[in-house]
Design a protein around this motif. Structure first.
Motif, PDB file in Angstrom:
ATOM      1  N   PHE A 120       0.919  -1.236  -0.082  1.00  0.00           N
ATOM      2  CA  PHE A 120       0.208  -0.130   0.053  1.00  0.00           C
ATOM      3  C   PHE A 120       0.930   1.384  -0.130  1.00  0.00           C
ATOM      4  CE2 PHE A 120      -2.619   3.356   2.068  1.00  0.00           C
ATOM      5  CZ  PHE A 120      -3.723   3.407   1.332  1.00  0.00           C
ATOM      6  N   LEU A 121       1.780   1.372   0.905  1.00  0.00           N
ATOM      7  CA  LEU A 121       2.744   2.556   0.955  1.00  0.00           C
ATOM      8  C   LEU A 121       3.409   2.640  -0.478  1.00  0.00           C
ATOM      9  CD1 LEU A 121       4.631   1.519   4.505  1.00  0.00           C
ATOM     10  CD2 LEU A 121       2.902   3.618   3.974  1.00  0.00           C
ATOM     11  N   ILE A 122       3.989   1.693  -1.127  1.00  0.00           N
ATOM     12  CA  ILE A 122       4.895   1.781  -2.371  1.00  0.00           C
ATOM     13  C   ILE A 122       3.684   1.878  -3.530  1.00  0.00           C
ATOM     14  CG2 ILE A 122       6.398   0.639  -3.774  1.00  0.00           C
ATOM     15  CD1 ILE A 122       7.481  -0.392  -1.433  1.00  0.00           C
ATOM     16  N   GLY A 123       2.854   1.096  -3.493  1.00  0.00           N
ATOM     17  CA  GLY A 123       1.938   1.295  -4.761  1.00  0.00           C
ATOM     18  C   GLY A 123       0.977   2.144  -4.940  1.00  0.00           C
ATOM     19  N   TYR A 124       0.574   2.445  -3.663  1.00  0.00           N
ATOM     20  CA  TYR A 124      -0.555   3.580  -3.753  1.00  0.00           C
ATOM     21  C   TYR A 124      -0.151   4.757  -3.543  1.00  0.00           C
ATOM     22  CZ  TYR A 124      -5.044   6.104  -2.659  1.00  0.00           C
ATOM     23  OH  TYR A 124      -5.941   7.049  -2.761  1.00  0.00           O
ATOM     24  N   ILE A 125       0.423   5.079  -2.136  1.00  0.00           N
ATOM     25  CA  ILE A 125       0.590   6.227  -1.563  1.00  0.00           C
ATOM     26  C   ILE A 125       2.022   6.851  -2.282  1.00  0.00           C
ATOM     27  CG2 ILE A 125       1.485   7.394   0.452  1.00  0.00           C
ATOM     28  CD1 ILE A 125       0.176   5.494   2.365  1.00  0.00           C
ATOM     29  N   HIS A 126       3.103   6.360  -2.412  1.00  0.00           N
ATOM     30  CA  HIS A 126       4.306   6.686  -3.200  1.00  0.00           C
ATOM     31  C   HIS A 126       4.025   6.993  -4.707  1.00  0.00           C
ATOM     32  CE1 HIS A 126       8.331   6.693  -4.814  1.00  0.00           C
ATOM     33  NE2 HIS A 126       8.513   7.534  -3.722  1.00  0.00           N
ATOM     34  N   HIS A 128       0.885   7.091  -6.491  1.00  0.00           N
ATOM     35  CA  HIS A 128      -0.314   7.777  -6.883  1.00  0.00           C
ATOM     36  C   HIS A 128      -0.412   9.056  -6.079  1.00  0.00           C
ATOM     37  CE1 HIS A 128      -1.621   4.691  -9.673  1.00  0.00           C
ATOM     38  NE2 HIS A 128      -1.526   3.734  -8.836  1.00  0.00           N
ATOM     39  N   ILE A 129      -0.082   9.034  -4.900  1.00  0.00           N
ATOM     40  CA  ILE A 129      -0.419  10.370  -4.018  1.00  0.00           C
ATOM     41  C   ILE A 129       0.931  11.252  -3.980  1.00  0.00           C
ATOM     42  CG2 ILE A 129      -1.048  11.156  -1.626  1.00  0.00           C
ATOM     43  CD1 ILE A 129      -3.153   9.521  -2.974  1.00  0.00           C
ATOM     44  N   LEU A 130       2.063  10.762  -3.522  1.00  0.00           N
ATOM     45  CA  LEU A 130       3.131  11.525  -3.824  1.00  0.00           C
ATOM     46  C   LEU A 130       3.655  11.815  -5.044  1.00  0.00           C
ATOM     47  CD1 LEU A 130       4.963  10.021  -0.511  1.00  0.00           C
ATOM     48  CD2 LEU A 130       3.591  11.928  -0.779  1.00  0.00           C
ATOM     49  N   GLN A 131       3.470  10.773  -6.214  1.00  0.00           N
ATOM     50  CA  GLN A 131       3.790  10.873  -7.397  1.00  0.00           C
ATOM     51  C   GLN A 131       5.472  11.105  -7.674  1.00  0.00           C
ATOM     52  OE1 GLN A 131       1.329  13.910  -9.127  1.00  0.00           O
ATOM     53  NE2 GLN A 131      -0.559  12.728  -9.103  1.00  0.00           N
ATOM     54  N   GLY A 132       6.316  10.325  -6.664  1.00  0.00           N
ATOM     55  CA  GLY A 132       7.636  10.344  -6.975  1.00  0.00           C
ATOM     56  C   GLY A 132       8.396  11.804  -6.303  1.00  0.00           C
ATOM     57  N   ILE A 237       4.982  21.596   3.512  1.00  0.00           N
ATOM     58  CA  ILE A 237       4.313  21.202   4.423  1.00  0.00           C
ATOM     59  C   ILE A 237       3.325  20.065   4.152  1.00  0.00           C
ATOM     60  CG2 ILE A 237       2.471  22.022   6.088  1.00  0.00           C
ATOM     61  CD1 ILE A 237       5.370  23.109   6.715  1.00  0.00           C
ATOM     62  N   LYS A 238       2.556  20.118   3.009  1.00  0.00           N
ATOM     63  CA  LYS A 238       1.704  19.172   2.198  1.00  0.00           C
ATOM     64  C   LYS A 238       2.516  17.655   2.411  1.00  0.00           C
ATOM     65  CE  LYS A 238      -1.115  20.102  -0.961  1.00  0.00           C
ATOM     66  NZ  LYS A 238      -1.660  20.381  -2.467  1.00  0.00           N
ATOM     67  N   LEU A 239       3.444  17.547   1.564  1.00  0.00           N
ATOM     68  CA  LEU A 239       4.486  16.373   1.489  1.00  0.00           C
ATOM     69  C   LEU A 239       4.520  15.821   2.926  1.00  0.00           C
ATOM     70  CD1 LEU A 239       6.809  17.054  -1.375  1.00  0.00           C
ATOM     71  CD2 LEU A 239       4.461  15.699  -1.458  1.00  0.00           C
ATOM     72  N   SER A 240       4.804  16.618   3.953  1.00  0.00           N
ATOM     73  CA  SER A 240       5.038  16.408   5.268  1.00  0.00           C
ATOM     74  C   SER A 240       3.752  15.513   5.739  1.00  0.00           C
ATOM     75  CB  SER A 240       5.916  17.024   5.999  1.00  0.00           C
ATOM     76  OG  SER A 240       7.102  17.760   5.567  1.00  0.00           O
ATOM     77  N   PHE A 241       2.617  16.229   5.752  1.00  0.00           N
ATOM     78  CA  PHE A 241       1.494  15.936   6.158  1.00  0.00           C
ATOM     79  C   PHE A 241       1.153  14.881   5.609  1.00  0.00           C
ATOM     80  CE2 PHE A 241       0.460  20.090   8.114  1.00  0.00           C
ATOM     81  CZ  PHE A 241       0.335  19.663   9.350  1.00  0.00           C
ATOM     82  N   LEU A 242       1.313  14.280   4.251  1.00  0.00           N
ATOM     83  CA  LEU A 242       0.979  13.143   3.665  1.00  0.00           C
ATOM     84  C   LEU A 242       1.570  12.183   4.093  1.00  0.00           C
ATOM     85  CD1 LEU A 242       0.570  14.399  -0.250  1.00  0.00           C
ATOM     86  CD2 LEU A 242      -1.266  13.726   1.282  1.00  0.00           C
ATOM     87  N   CYS A 243       2.799  12.526   4.473  1.00  0.00           N
ATOM     88  CA  CYS A 243       3.849  11.143   4.838  1.00  0.00           C
ATOM     89  C   CYS A 243       3.328  10.926   6.301  1.00  0.00           C
ATOM     90  CB  CYS A 243       5.260  11.412   4.816  1.00  0.00           C
ATOM     91  SG  CYS A 243       5.961  11.498   3.059  1.00  0.00           S
TER      92      CYS A 243
END
Length: 294
Positions: A120-126, A128-132, A237-243
């Protein structure tokens, strides 16, 4: 009487927000059916089989020489983080049930063994959400490093460990019982997902301000990540909150973990406090990294 009034009040709220209730139920069911069942059900079946056949016991006997008196702690943290919540709570519950760990120790390890699965962390969050935007090694380090740092504070050399390795199997392994238990857990998870989806759909129209959307996003991780991504914040700030939300898992996940715990002294308050601390660590690791490269 208070319970009756509370239930009647909830009933009228659902009737008043009937469109939102239907939409939230549909959204929760789709999330449960399309995402959670494929990602969790195989792991639940395997961990059920491991517990019912006492396979944990055999593995502990083999690895105990490398990790004396800590083997069940390490197994719970490793397998819990590998399988994803609420499997960490279920594994700890199995260990308490079989007297491999004390209830107090299980409460201390609950947050450490409850992370989203690497899939989930790699396939979805990293992806699709963080987009690399954050390198994968940095993202995973920010998720797991606080767990490793906090682990020594959750152990005590003076504590008496329940490490009885001579327990006989609890009974003949029955695959039907394994299926039924897995189905029960999946239905419980689905109910919590639906409840929190309904809450999100009802509350979202009243939370237009970013400061109101921020705590709302921490109710359920999948919907919350999408909501958090729409809030206007500076990118760092947004990337920090997403993580941080990825590490926290959402309040819905906390209730799922609570749902698989059967021992009477299970402490969800301790779990939430520890998860807040761990997610804060993730937040600052990402923020410091982004500050250093900017």
């Amino acid at each position: 009487m208070k319970k009756f009034i509370t239930i009647i009040t909830l009933l009228f709220l659902l009737l008043f927000f009937h469109n939102e209730t239907i939409l939230g139920t549909r959204s929760g069911l789709l999330l449960w059916y399309q995402t959670l069942i494929p990602s969790l059900l195989p792991f639940i079946l395997v961990t059920n089989a491991l517990a019912e056949t006492n396979a944990y016991q055999s593995a502990a006997q083999f690895f105990q020489k490398y990790f004396p008196s800590r083997i069940y702690e390490i197994m719970a943290i490793f397998l819990g983080n590998l399988c994803g919540y609420p499997l960490g709570g279920k594994i700890l519950n199995d260990f308490v049930k079989n007297q491999y760990l004390t209830q107090e120790k299980a409460n201390r390890l609950l947050a450490l063994s409850s992370q989203a699965s690497p899939m989930f962390l790699i396939g979805y969050i990293h992806l699709h959400i963080l987009q690399g935007k954050i390198p994968l090694p940095v993202f995973l380090t920010a998720i797991y490093l606080p767990v490793l740092i906090y682990y020594p504070f959750c152990t005590s050399k003076q504590e008496t460990y329940a490490t009885n390795h001579n327990l006989s199997p609890s009974g003949k392994f029955c695959i039907v019982d394994t299926f039924l238990h897995a189905t029960q857990i999946m239905v419980m998870i689905g109910m919590y997902v639906i409840i929190f989806s309904i809450i999100l759909v009802i509350l979202l129209p009243f939370c237009k301000h970013p400061l109101l959307k921020l705590p709302l996003s921490f109710l359920e991780i999948t919907t919350g990540l999408k909501l958090l991504d729409t809030i206007y914040f500076p990118l760092e700030i947004k990337l920090s909150f997403l993580c941080a939300l990825s590490a926290f898992g959402g309040l819905c996940s906390a209730f799922q973990v609570k749902g698989v715990l059967e021992h009477p002294n299970a402490s969800i308050k301790k779990y939430l406090l520890d998860k807040i601390l761990l997610s804060a660590g993730t937040f600052f690791i990402i923020l410091i990294y982004l500050k250093l490269i900017s």
